[in-house]
Design an enzyme around this catalytic site. Structure first.
Site, PDB file in Angstrom:
ATOM      1  N   HIS A   1       0.823  -1.219   0.000  1.00  0.00           N
ATOM      2  CA  HIS A   1       0.000   0.000   0.000  1.00  0.00           C
ATOM      3  C   HIS A   1       0.857   1.269   0.000  1.00  0.00           C
ATOM      4  O   HIS A   1       0.369   2.351  -0.315  1.00  0.00           O
ATOM      5  CB  HIS A   1      -0.974   0.003   1.185  1.00  0.00           C
ATOM      6  CG  HIS A   1      -0.347   0.271   2.517  1.00  0.00           C
ATOM      7  ND1 HIS A   1      -0.065  -0.721   3.420  1.00  0.00           N
ATOM      8  CD2 HIS A   1       0.048   1.429   3.097  1.00  0.00           C
ATOM      9  CE1 HIS A   1       0.469  -0.185   4.510  1.00  0.00           C
ATOM     10  NE2 HIS A   1       0.557   1.115   4.332  1.00  0.00           N
TER      11      HIS A   1
ATOM     12  N   ASP B   1       0.010  -7.560   1.187  1.00  0.00           N
ATOM     13  CA  ASP B   1       0.489  -6.196   1.430  1.00  0.00           C
ATOM     14  C   ASP B   1       2.016  -6.151   1.478  1.00  0.00           C
ATOM     15  O   ASP B   1       2.605  -5.481   2.331  1.00  0.00           O
ATOM     16  CB  ASP B   1      -0.102  -5.625   2.720  1.00  0.00           C
ATOM     17  CG  ASP B   1       0.009  -4.104   2.773  1.00  0.00           C
ATOM     18  OD1 ASP B   1       0.201  -3.490   1.708  1.00  0.00           O
ATOM     19  OD2 ASP B   1      -0.073  -3.537   3.886  1.00  0.00           O
TER      20      ASP B   1
ATOM     21  N   SER C   1       4.725   2.461   8.109  1.00  0.00           N
ATOM     22  CA  SER C   1       4.305   1.247   7.428  1.00  0.00           C
ATOM     23  C   SER C   1       5.405   0.771   6.496  1.00  0.00           C
ATOM     24  O   SER C   1       6.021   1.562   5.777  1.00  0.00           O
ATOM     25  CB  SER C   1       3.027   1.500   6.616  1.00  0.00           C
ATOM     26  OG  SER C   1       1.920   1.649   7.464  1.00  0.00           O
TER      27      SER C   1
END
Length: 498
Positions: A222, A252, A330
């Site tokens: 992402h 992901d 992230s």
């Protein structure tokens, strides 16, 4: 003159006596040195003989290990490699792990070799049928790794407590492996001013970490989703353009590639996640701004959790932690107390009724398997049975003293569905009725999900995989009656998840 001659004669006679005495002492000294030299030579020969004997024993032991390594479980091989400080990040097939173990046997520490000997003795004595591990090894399996104080050349302020100094050193030592990733999409407007406000980190900024010295960078999918170009900033503030090597949106995960000198790349140390226990310390490092790094600390607060990926696909067996996953972090690494990668920080969430949030991380066992496929093939291509399995911790709770992998659900129209494999059933009160428990693939016992995945990966799409299951009767959730079924599962397509 006459009176002087006798004195001279006496002096000469005394000199001769002294000289004779010196010669006798020299001879005695030489004899002593000869005896000492003989003793030292004998001892040297004894040491050489002992070293030769030890070398022969080592070679014999290595030969024994080479013959018996195949009886070890995949998770056990990975654990031995980790404790022996052997890099196995590039191994995603069982055969590769065995080969890496065989090559590293002579250099393994004695304590690790002793544990390997115990495991081999245990597995060779129980290879005929699946049995739970011995109590001694089972007790070791739930122990979190010991703490080794990291060292760093960076000056640490005086007056810190030991635990504070430990965390500072860990951060300084491992932050060079963490990078900043900036992406530009077709809709991004250039010229935005820089910011250090955690609440204003652009959505196309994130973190990642160095996988190897060839320039592969691991991050979340992402982070680079819909990106037109990407730039990676190393800890030394050098920037490199990045290309996409491969991605797995359902997990992901993505792998980027930069062309950077190997001496400027500090790969992360990869650990195993199947040995994690709730309560052990973890550390999340990120580089959200490209200017400096951030560190948050916490514990493993849950295992076997689920979350939704950007594609809506369920990511299973994620690690839950109370270490804050700040915006822009992230894609960064989640480390254990020894600085080993145990997960990839992938999301942060909070409940409206709580004041403290919690984060999720994709476990390193999954990361290692997928990243190696993305590097080699550019996509995930390994086959699967088409079953969704419970986390190992949950399986152990449900099965009590029995071993095996509990099938939670079966993918429709998969090979497992055609073979008639059954998942669990949950009633309105939350009672779980067991269906099938996978205990072997072929003749090889299965005790963990990692074992199941690695054994199935030895097959190819289109193969017929022999699977042994314990099939429980659907009468009562307390009923433990079962029968053993031998099934053949066709691998019809590439599997996405276990």
């Amino acid at each position: 003159i006459v009176s002087f001659v006798p004195g001279f004669a006496n002096l000469s006679f005394g000199f001769v006596i002294v000289l004779s005495d010196a010669i006798m002492r020299s001879q005695a000294l030489l004899a002593t040195l000869g005896r000492v030299g003989s003793t030292l030579l004998k001892r040297s020969l004894d040491v050489t003989n002992q070293q030769a004997i030890q070398q022969r024993r080592l070679l014999s032991s290595v030969d024994t290990h080479l013959r018996n390594a195949s009886v070890l479980k995949t998770s056990e091989i990975a654990q031995i490699l980790q404790e022996g400080h052997v890099d196995f990040r590039d191994c995603f097939e069982r055969a590769q792990l065995i080969d890496r173990l065989e090559r590293s046997l002579p250099s393994l520490p004695s304590t690790v070799r002793s544990k390997l000997d115990q495991l081999l003795a245990l597995r060779t004595s129980t290879a005929a049928a699946p049995h739970p591990p011995s109590p001694s090894f089972a007790a070791q399996a739930v122990q979190p790794p010991g703490i080794v104080l990291p060292t760093s050349s960076t000056d640490v302020p005086e007056g810190l407590y030991a635990d504070e100094q430990y965390i500072v050193n860990l951060f300084q030592r491992y932050k060079p492996s963490v990078v900043h990733i900036a992406c530009m999409s077709m809709t991004r407007h250039p010229g935005m001013p820089p910011t250090l406000d955690p609440e204003k980190v652009p959505r196309n900024f994130g973190s990642g970490f160095i996988w190897d010295t060839e320039g592969h960078i691991v991050t979340n999918y992402h982070v680079i989703h819909n990106a037109h170009t990407a730039q990676v900033t190393l800890s030394n503030n050098k920037k490199f353009s990045a290309s996409l090597k491969g991605a797995e949106p359902h997990k992901d995960l993505a792998v980027l590639k930069i062309e950077a000198p190997a001496e400027e790349l500090t790969p992360v140390q990869v650990g195993v996640s199947h040995r994690l226990v709730v309560g052990q310390k973890v550390f999340a490092i990120g580089n959200p701004f490209g200017l400096d790094h951030t560190l948050t600390a916490g514990i493993v607060s849950g295992l076997g959790r689920e979350m939704q990926s950007i594609t809506g696909h369920t990511i299973r067996d994620v690690v839950q932690t109370d270490a804050s996953i700040n915006p822009g972090n992230s894609g960064g690494p989640l480390l254990d107390s020894r600085g080993r990668l145990i997960g990839v920080n992938t999301a942060a969430t909070s409940h409206p009724m709580t004041t403290a949030g919690f984060g999720f991380a994709i476990p390193s066992d999954t990361v290692r398997r997928i990243v190696n496929q993305l590097i080699k093939y550019g996509r995930v291509v390994r086959p699967g049975l088409g079953v969704l399995c419970m986390h190992d911790n949950h399986s152990r709770l449900l099965l009590g003293g029995e071993v095996g992998v509990v099938v939670e659900n079966v993918v429709p129209k998969s090979g497992a569905a055609q073979a008639g494999i059954r998942g669990v059933v949950v009633d309105g009160l939350g009672n779980i009725y067991l269906g099938d428990v996978i205990v072997a693939v072929g003749r090889t016992p299965v005790t963990t999900v990692e074992d199941l995945v690695s054994f199935v990966e030895a097959f190819q799409v289109g193969d017929q995989v022999p699977v042994t299951v314990r099939r429980y009767e659907p009468g009562s959730h307390l009923d433990r009656k079962f029968k053993v079924e031998e099934l053949v599962v066709p691998l019809l397509h590439e599997a996405k998840s276990y």
